[in-house]
Design a protein around this motif. Structure first.
Motif, PDB file in Angstrom:
ATOM      1  N   VAL A 327       0.832  -1.247   0.216  1.00 42.66           N
ATOM      2  CA  VAL A 327       0.116  -0.095   0.035  1.00 42.66           C
ATOM      3  C   VAL A 327       0.699   1.287   0.123  1.00 42.66           C
ATOM      4  N   THR A 360      -7.622  -1.485  -2.816  1.00 43.57           N
ATOM      5  CA  THR A 360      -6.712  -0.602  -2.220  1.00 43.57           C
ATOM      6  C   THR A 360      -6.782   0.590  -3.140  1.00 43.57           C
ATOM      7  N   TYR A 443      -5.993  -1.109   2.905  1.00 43.83           N
ATOM      8  CA  TYR A 443      -6.647  -2.370   2.637  1.00 43.83           C
ATOM      9  C   TYR A 443      -7.667  -2.668   3.729  1.00 43.83           C
TER      10      TYR A 443
END
Length: 456
Positions: A327, A360, A443
């Motif tokens: 991420v 995401t 997430y």
């Protein structure tokens, strides 16, 4: 007292020793004795947007400590290109190009490539092209930076950095890559590192620091108490652990003291046996393992990648949680696009909604107004409630700004509708500030892979 990158750090407590393995008492004492000192620690790299291993020189003068440093991964790939230029000079063009074009048995992420900028031809690269999807680095680089701009930047005798997306030959994943380019004899030499190399470098340093702690506190096994806290802690930082290689029990733990003395469990979900890992440790001294383990920051089991090193009959280890870093890396890639393409174009690109929703997704917020300027997910799929509204229900806007305005990011957990499952789930999001805007990506709990899905 002063900072050449982030003015918000001025007046704040100094943090460079927090991950250095050196104490605030120890370093000033050595500065007073010697006048100068080198330190290694992890710190925010403004070029990549994440914490990286940094080596810094400090000098005491007039009661003040002056310092500057370099990021070790940056220096390593610059050394690859420089040594290759020296080899080119020593062997001549044909022999050097032939040597550079040799493919090693095990792929390296920091491979070298050599390009003729006039034709765009890659003359040599020390990696199997099948491992990078047949797309040479130069093709990916010139998608983000014009050839003439590169030549203008490096023809003056210096090099330049460029960031782009490319397949990592080691992980087989597309990642953000940061590459150093130099020109010599009319050719461009390049070497870089991928986003996944950053946490691995940090983890290796954390293990080395733990071994130094062990060696410095061996009397009466004091090292165990130095590494192990009295009470469990919640942290996003890398933490160490130590295993007895003979009994395979945990001897020290940097997060949960109750694990000390218990049978070791890290290989229970790893697809590697204890015997297999110990054999590799005996043969090589170190090994990487991937498994699921409790993330103290997220409160759930997650995929973790850890580096283990055998030393004095003990196994020293530390690791990172892969979803966290994926991420962070993806978000930094969007910030690089913002820098390259400008605000209007970058936000328009973010605001394009894909045919298939993904968890995401990125969002960009103006913190002064609370307005979501862009997000690449259909708002109908997240219940019309933007992430920022859910975030500010659990953390005040000013607290967020205070945390990220010093050049680093922050994690925040909150409940939100998952656009893929349509269920309300716990979400863990990374926030950073850039150009006065807040960029976020995260997430959901359902993104965390089950042990059966664990990669080998």
């Amino acid at each position: 007292m002063a900072d050449g990158v982030v003015p918000a750090r001025v007046g704040q407590p100094e943090t460079i020793l927090d991950t250095s393995g050196r104490s605030v008492d120890d370093v000033p004492a050595e500065l007073r004795e010697n006048g100068r000192i080198w330190l290694t620690y992890t710190f925010h790299n403004p070029a990549t947007g994440v914490e990286q291993l940094k080596r810094t020189y400090l000098q005491l003068h007039d009661g003040l400590v002056f310092g500057s440093g370099y990021y070790i991964l940056d220096s390593q790939v610059q050394a690859v290109t420089f040594s290759s230029v020296l080899q080119y000079e020593d062997k001549g063009k044909d022999a050097a190009i032939a040597a550079f074009d040799a493919t090693p048995d095990e792929p390296l992420a920091t491979y070298l490539f050599v390009v003729d900028p006039q034709t765009g031809t890659t003359l040599a690269q020390s990696v199997n092209p099948n491992l990078i999807g047949q797309v040479a680095d130069w093709g990916a680089i010139t998608e983000v930076l014009a050839t003439q701009d590169i030549i203008d930047a490096i023809s003056r005798g210096t090099g330049t950095w460029v960031a782009y997306n490319h397949i990592n030959p080691v992980t087989s994943n597309e990642e953000t890559k940061r590459t150093w380019l130099v020109m010599h004899d009319g050719l461009i030499f390049g070497s870089g590192y991928y986003s996944s190399n950053i946490p691995e470098s940090d983890v290796i340093f954390a293990v080395s620091s733990t071994i130094r702690t062990y060696e410095s506190n061996r009397a009466d096994d004091a090292w165990i108490d130095v590494i192990t806290f009295d009470e469990p802690i919640t942290t996003d930082a890398l933490y160490p652990f130590v295993i007895n290689a003979t009994s395979w029990t945990r001897l020290a733990d940097g997060v949960v003291p109750a694990r000390v003395g218990q049978p070791e469990t890290i290989l229970d979900t790893s697809s590697r046996s204890v015997t297999d890992v110990l054999d590799e440790l005996e043969a090589r001294g170190s090994v990487w393992v991937t498994y699921t383990f409790h993330n103290p920051a997220a409160g759930v089991e997650q995929i973790k990648r850890s580096y283990l090193q055998l030393h004095d009959g003990l196994v020293f280890g530390s690791g990172y949680y892969t979803l966290d870093y994926q991420v962070q890396s993806a978000l930094q890639g969007h910030i690089l696009e913002y820098e390259r393409d400008g605000r209007t174009s970058a936000l328009a690109s973010v605001d394009i909604i894909p045919d298939e929703p993904f968890t995401t997704y990125l969002f960009v917020v103006d913190p002064q107004t609370g307005t979501t300027l862009a997000q690449n997910v259909n708002p109908n799929l997240i219940g019309q409630v933007a992430d920022w509204g859910a975030i500010t229900e659990v953390l005040a806007t000013q607290d967020i700004i205070d945390a990220i305005s010093r050049g680093t990011g922050t994690w925040v957990a909150y409940n939100h509708i998952n656009p893929v499952t349509s269920n309300e789930e716990t979400k863990r999001t990374w926030l950073v500030m850039h150009d006065g805007l807040i960029f976020g990506s995260g997430y959901y709990v359902s993104d965390i892979l089950a042990p059966a899905d664990l990669p080998p």
